[in-house]
Design a protein around this motif. Sequence first.
Motif, PDB file in Angstrom:
ATOM      1  N   THR A  62      11.793  49.181  18.355  1.00  0.00           N
ATOM      2  CA  THR A  62      12.528  48.997  19.602  1.00  0.00           C
ATOM      3  C   THR A  62      13.990  48.668  19.312  1.00  0.00           C
ATOM      4  N   LYS A 129       2.293  48.370  21.596  1.00  0.00           N
ATOM      5  CA  LYS A 129       2.317  47.200  22.479  1.00  0.00           C
ATOM      6  C   LYS A 129       0.988  47.042  23.211  1.00  0.00           C
ATOM      7  N   ILE A 266       2.312  39.669  24.919  1.00  0.00           N
ATOM      8  CA  ILE A 266       2.413  40.276  23.586  1.00  0.00           C
ATOM      9  C   ILE A 266       1.175  40.020  22.734  1.00  0.00           C
ATOM     10  N   ASN A 288      11.053  36.478  20.494  1.00  0.00           N
ATOM     11  CA  ASN A 288      10.485  37.714  21.040  1.00  0.00           C
ATOM     12  C   ASN A 288      11.347  38.921  20.691  1.00  0.00           C
ATOM     13  N   PHE A 293      10.123  42.672  21.034  1.00  0.00           N
ATOM     14  CA  PHE A 293       9.654  42.618  22.416  1.00  0.00           C
ATOM     15  C   PHE A 293      10.780  42.192  23.354  1.00  0.00           C
ATOM     16  N   GLU A 294      10.558  42.421  24.638  1.00  0.00           N
ATOM     17  CA  GLU A 294      11.459  41.899  25.654  1.00  0.00           C
ATOM     18  C   GLU A 294      11.137  40.423  25.901  1.00  0.00           C
ATOM     19  N   ASP A 296       9.859  39.038  28.405  1.00  0.00           N
ATOM     20  CA  ASP A 296       8.579  38.872  29.072  1.00  0.00           C
ATOM     21  C   ASP A 296       7.964  40.256  29.253  1.00  0.00           C
ATOM     22  N   GLU A 297       6.792  40.487  28.677  1.00  0.00           N
ATOM     23  CA  GLU A 297       6.134  41.795  28.741  1.00  0.00           C
ATOM     24  C   GLU A 297       4.969  41.806  29.735  1.00  0.00           C
ATOM     25  N   ARG A 298       4.851  40.749  30.550  1.00  0.00           N
ATOM     26  CA  ARG A 298       3.723  40.677  31.475  1.00  0.00           C
ATOM     27  C   ARG A 298       3.908  41.578  32.694  1.00  0.00           C
ATOM     28  N   ASP A 299       2.787  41.896  33.330  1.00  0.00           N
ATOM     29  CA  ASP A 299       2.798  42.651  34.584  1.00  0.00           C
ATOM     30  C   ASP A 299       2.140  41.786  35.654  1.00  0.00           C
TER      31      ASP A 299
END
Length: 364
Positions: A62, A129, A266, A288, A293-294, A296-299
């Motif tokens: 990334t 991911k 993550i 992160n 990673f960003e 926050d990778e949550r949905d």
Amino acid sequence: MSLRPDITELMARARADLRMGVPVVISDPARGSVLVASTETLSPARLAGLRALGGELCIAITARRAETLKARAYDGDLARIAVPDDADLTWIAAIADPADDLNTPMKGPLRSVRDGQADLHRLAIVLMKAARLLPAAVVAQIPKGQVTAIAEGLTRIDHNAAARLMAERSPLREVVAARLPMEVSEAGRLHIFRPEDGGEEHYAVEIGRPNRQAPVLSRLHSACFTGDLMGSLKCDCGPQLRGALAQMGAEGAGVLLYLNQEGRGIGLANKMRAYSLQDQGFDTVEANHRLGFEDDERDFRLGSDILKSLGFSSVRLLTNNPAKIAMMERTGVAVTERVPLKVGETAHNRGYLATKAAKSGHLL
């Protein structure tokens, strides 16, 4: 009638393969085909097999990780790092994993590939991911993806079908619900929701008999093994979980959504990698980013989906996170009140909470 797996099932198979170190093929009529392996689970034998194909290998990482390595991300959100002919697994792992960055900051010189398209590489990172692996993939161009997949017994993913699938979230269906007496309320009920894509299950804990026609006291809680179960002092998750349930029990009604999105999405292994980086002096967001990673990778839309399936259209939301409120409103669940949940500050997590407030906008 066909017994062949569809793209959803093939993606689930690909995630499992990558976690075990088995490469997968990604194909596209216009973009060609690539063989993809996880940098984290790649074995010496399979690295030799990739090299035997004869083409140039690269590592797709990334842009967040590329920035840490001072590598050029010509493809915008990702970089393709050429793998030298003499590079071994230790070198490949060091490109993906920041664990030893401070001891060996100079990984290069690194050459970023800039020719050709990166769409297949982008999907490779998405797969990593989704498999809760480090977001880095060893990629080899191959001339005939279907032939290679059949000859080697590998899972083959159609890029266009997968891209359409990944743009949507998997539908959730309720598998079962049963009465669950708890310390905070004997009138408890646990609902189990399972996504159609073979991903992790999510849970809804219903306290009492909430009125579906009125705003329900609710919390979106992301799973935290270290905080919820082990009593970790590095975060405030455990106290938030218990505090939310206690408030629902005191009011006699509420819904707590327990979403399996460990470590801000993550996974636990990567979260522990982030903890190790924090011990080196990086804050939670910086850790992160160094991992690729960003923030926050949550949905959080998963929570909205579950609430609506249970018959709720408005909530009094127990949260300090404005992003959760915005998501609820965007997805058709009205937030009539934000109920603060300020608990669990310790000497160990004071810096973590300050970072959440300064960089993630939490209202603390």
